[in-house]
Enzyme design. Sequence first.
Site, mmCIF file in Angstrom:
data_model
loop_
_atom_site.group_PDB
_atom_site.id
_atom_site.type_symbol
_atom_site.label_atom_id
_atom_site.label_comp_id
_atom_site.label_asym_id
_atom_site.label_seq_id
_atom_site.Cartn_x
_atom_site.Cartn_y
_atom_site.Cartn_z
ATOM 1 N N GLU A 3 -9.835 -1.677 5.396
ATOM 2 C CA GLU A 3 -10.495 -1.437 6.670
ATOM 3 C C GLU A 3 -11.766 -2.292 6.752
ATOM 4 O O GLU A 3 -12.247 -2.802 5.723
ATOM 5 C CB GLU A 3 -10.866 0.049 6.777
ATOM 6 C CG GLU A 3 -9.664 0.994 6.716
ATOM 7 C CD GLU A 3 -8.867 1.060 8.025
ATOM 8 O OE1 GLU A 3 -8.727 0.026 8.707
ATOM 9 O OE2 GLU A 3 -8.379 2.152 8.352
ATOM 10 N N ASN B 270 -7.821 -3.020 14.407
ATOM 11 C CA ASN B 270 -9.220 -3.215 13.988
ATOM 12 C C ASN B 270 -9.378 -4.380 13.004
ATOM 13 O O ASN B 270 -10.429 -4.538 12.387
ATOM 14 C CB ASN B 270 -9.775 -1.925 13.363
ATOM 15 C CG ASN B 270 -9.053 -1.534 12.075
ATOM 16 O OD1 ASN B 270 -8.125 -2.237 11.647
ATOM 17 N ND2 ASN B 270 -9.467 -0.448 11.460
ATOM 18 N N HIS C 130 -7.627 -4.838 10.203
ATOM 19 C CA HIS C 130 -7.325 -4.575 8.795
ATOM 20 C C HIS C 130 -6.046 -5.287 8.362
ATOM 21 O O HIS C 130 -5.174 -5.584 9.188
ATOM 22 C CB HIS C 130 -7.274 -3.070 8.490
ATOM 23 C CG HIS C 130 -6.064 -2.340 8.982
ATOM 24 N ND1 HIS C 130 -6.099 -1.017 9.364
ATOM 25 C CD2 HIS C 130 -4.760 -2.718 9.139
ATOM 26 C CE1 HIS C 130 -4.885 -0.632 9.726
ATOM 27 N NE2 HIS C 130 -4.068 -1.644 9.609
ATOM 28 N N ASP D 180 0.828 -1.211 0.000
ATOM 29 C CA ASP D 180 0.000 0.000 0.000
ATOM 30 C C ASP D 180 0.857 1.254 0.000
ATOM 31 O O ASP D 180 2.077 1.187 0.123
ATOM 32 C CB ASP D 180 -0.969 -0.009 1.205
ATOM 33 C CG ASP D 180 -0.320 -0.494 2.505
ATOM 34 O OD1 ASP D 180 0.929 -0.485 2.586
ATOM 35 O OD2 ASP D 180 -1.049 -0.869 3.426
HETATM 36 P P1 PGA Z 1 1.968 -2.192 12.868
HETATM 37 O O1 PGA Z 1 0.829 -2.013 11.783
HETATM 38 O O2 PGA Z 1 2.828 -3.301 12.379
HETATM 39 O O3 PGA Z 1 2.706 -0.877 12.847
HETATM 40 O O4 PGA Z 1 1.313 -2.484 14.155
HETATM 41 C C1 PGA Z 1 0.191 -3.135 11.281
HETATM 42 C C2 PGA Z 1 -0.907 -2.735 10.322
HETATM 43 O O5 PGA Z 1 -1.561 -1.697 10.543
HETATM 44 O O6 PGA Z 1 -1.137 -3.458 9.346
#
Ligand code: PGA
Length: 257
Positions: A141, A134, A136, A65
Amino acid sequence: MDILIRPDAEGVAAAAADILADYARRGATLGLATGSTPLGAYQELIRLYEAGEVSFADSTAFLLDEYVGLAPEHEQSYHHTIRHEFTSHVDFDDSRVHSPDGTAADPWVAAQEYEQAIIDHGGIDVQLLGIGTNGHIAFNEPGAALNGPTHVDTLQPQTIADNSRFFDRPEDVPIHVLTQGLGTIQRAGHLLLLATGEGKADAIAALAEGPLTTMCPASVLQSHPRATVIVDEAAASKLHHRDYHRFVEENKLPRKN
Ligand code: PGA
């Protein structure tokens, strides 16, 4: 889905790096992720590279992304981040490290072009993933299309809050993103999701033991033929079937490939 439980974040990083190094040795196409969680695995891969145990010279990478509006040279763009954290420290050919174009005049066209670039390349062999609090994956999302392609999305306030630690001010976090879709991700040959820390325990339980639902985008791993989830004890702490997952790993029949 295989769930591998390791004592701590170092164990998660080492297990993930082992799997990714095996793919790199075959010149595979790697799907790379940004965020904090994969950093340990990248550091371990850099260590293996420096020890002469792995090369990325024949590999290609596609990022999951990118933020809409951040130029490649912006410190927080994922184009910049993946180079800073990983690919520029090993022998990756920089021209083979791909990411969605966050500054394209038309982000929707950029999304289609990125999807097509992955298809034209022949797909992704192994896709590394983190998971949001959450549920995702990439920037899909809750509510994302379960089989959607690379697309433009709008971040949830929770994700903006989670990611604001990387920016000077919360209002600097872009609201819009380009992200591989859940369909794009599911077309990868092998999904490798990492999570560490208690803050991810609810999301991991929902991924592995909840219903397959767009309200937990990571639950699509349940329907993937080859998904490996590597978690530390803290992230595994809300799994009801922890003991079974350990039993499965201890009694695994070795794969031939
Ligand atoms: P993080 O993010 O590894 O910084 O916890 C994970 C994500 O949001 O996919």
